[in-house]
Design an enzyme around this catalytic site. Sequence first.
Site, PDB file in Angstrom:
ATOM      1  N   HIS A   1      -7.507  95.631  51.889  1.00 52.08           N
ATOM      2  CA  HIS A   1      -8.910  95.708  52.324  1.00 52.08           C
ATOM      3  C   HIS A   1      -9.700  96.652  51.419  1.00 52.08           C
ATOM      4  O   HIS A   1     -10.854  96.376  51.087  1.00 52.08           O
ATOM      5  CB  HIS A   1      -9.006  96.183  53.772  1.00 52.08           C
ATOM      6  CG  HIS A   1      -8.563  95.170  54.781  1.00 52.08           C
ATOM      7  ND1 HIS A   1      -9.027  93.873  54.805  1.00 52.08           N
ATOM      8  CD2 HIS A   1      -7.667  95.275  55.806  1.00 52.08           C
ATOM      9  CE1 HIS A   1      -8.461  93.218  55.809  1.00 52.08           C
ATOM     10  NE2 HIS A   1      -7.621  94.043  56.424  1.00 52.08           N
TER      11      HIS A   1
ATOM     12  N   HIS B   1      -1.224  95.615  53.276  1.00 52.93           N
ATOM     13  CA  HIS B   1      -2.324  94.824  53.841  1.00 52.93           C
ATOM     14  C   HIS B   1      -3.604  95.669  53.931  1.00 52.93           C
ATOM     15  O   HIS B   1      -4.674  95.243  53.484  1.00 52.93           O
ATOM     16  CB  HIS B   1      -1.921  94.304  55.228  1.00 52.93           C
ATOM     17  CG  HIS B   1      -3.038  93.645  55.977  1.00 52.93           C
ATOM     18  ND1 HIS B   1      -3.277  92.289  55.900  1.00 52.93           N
ATOM     19  CD2 HIS B   1      -3.980  94.151  56.820  1.00 52.93           C
ATOM     20  CE1 HIS B   1      -4.321  91.992  56.660  1.00 52.93           C
ATOM     21  NE2 HIS B   1      -4.771  93.107  57.230  1.00 52.93           N
ATOM     22  N   GLU B   2      -3.485  96.854  54.499  1.00 49.88           N
ATOM     23  CA  GLU B   2      -4.669  97.704  54.671  1.00 49.88           C
ATOM     24  C   GLU B   2      -5.219  98.172  53.327  1.00 49.88           C
ATOM     25  O   GLU B   2      -6.432  98.251  53.137  1.00 49.88           O
ATOM     26  CB  GLU B   2      -4.368  98.883  55.604  1.00 49.88           C
ATOM     27  CG  GLU B   2      -3.964  98.479  57.019  1.00 49.88           C
ATOM     28  CD  GLU B   2      -4.959  97.575  57.756  1.00 49.88           C
ATOM     29  OE1 GLU B   2      -6.164  97.561  57.417  1.00 49.88           O
ATOM     30  OE2 GLU B   2      -4.522  96.871  58.689  1.00 49.88           O
TER      31      GLU B   2
ATOM     32  N   ASP C   1      -9.444  89.828  55.976  1.00 52.39           N
ATOM     33  CA  ASP C   1      -8.349  89.237  56.757  1.00 52.39           C
ATOM     34  C   ASP C   1      -8.412  87.732  56.597  1.00 52.39           C
ATOM     35  O   ASP C   1      -9.502  87.147  56.492  1.00 52.39           O
ATOM     36  CB  ASP C   1      -8.503  89.584  58.244  1.00 52.39           C
ATOM     37  CG  ASP C   1      -8.063  91.004  58.554  1.00 52.39           C
ATOM     38  OD1 ASP C   1      -7.085  91.475  57.952  1.00 52.39           O
ATOM     39  OD2 ASP C   1      -8.708  91.640  59.417  1.00 52.39           O
TER      40      ASP C   1
END
Length: 179
Positions: free
Chosen positions: A128, A124-125, A134
Site C-alpha cells: 500500500h 501486503h501493507e 487492495d
Amino acid sequence: MHVRTLTGGLAAVLVMSFPLLDGRAVAAPSADSAVPVVAARVLTYDASGAAEFKSAVDRGAAIWNESVDSVELRPAASGQRANIRVVADNGWPRAVPGSLGNGTVYIGRQAVDQGYYTIRIAAHELGHMLGLPDRKPGPCSSLMSGASAGTACTNPYPNAAEQAEVEENFEGARTGALM
C-alpha cells in the site's frame, strides 16, 4: 528476482581500464552503446514500534527489494525521520498512506491471532505504501488480495502485475522526475 546490473556500462569501464599491450588506450564506446545507470528511489522505514513483528517487516521489505528495481526499502538510521513508520497494535492490519512512499503501517495482532501469515501481512501493507490498492477477493498468488486469500495462504510475494504497477508508480524516481 530482479538484479540491479550494470551491463554495457560496466563492460565499457572494464575495457577502458586496461591499456592494450603496446600501451595505447582503448577507444571509448559511442554514446549509442552507453547504458545509463539510474539508482532506485530509497524509502526508509522505522519498524522500532513493530514489536514482535519487526523481523516480518524486515522480510517484507526485503521481498519488495528482490521484486522491483525502481524503489528500495531500507531501515531508517537512528535519529533519521523515516518515510514509513510501522507499528504493532491489537486491531486489524492496515496502512495509512500520506503520499506515495510515505505513511504509517499497522501490523494488527487481530489478523495474526486468526492465523494470517505475518510476513504476508507486512509485505501486503508495505505494498500500500508503494501505491497498490487492495484487490479483493483475490487468489493467493495476488499479494494485494490480502485476507481474502484465506489463512492458508502464505505467499508474501507480489505477482508480475503488482511488480509492474510499483515500477510504474516509481518510474519518475528513475528519471529524476519524482519528488
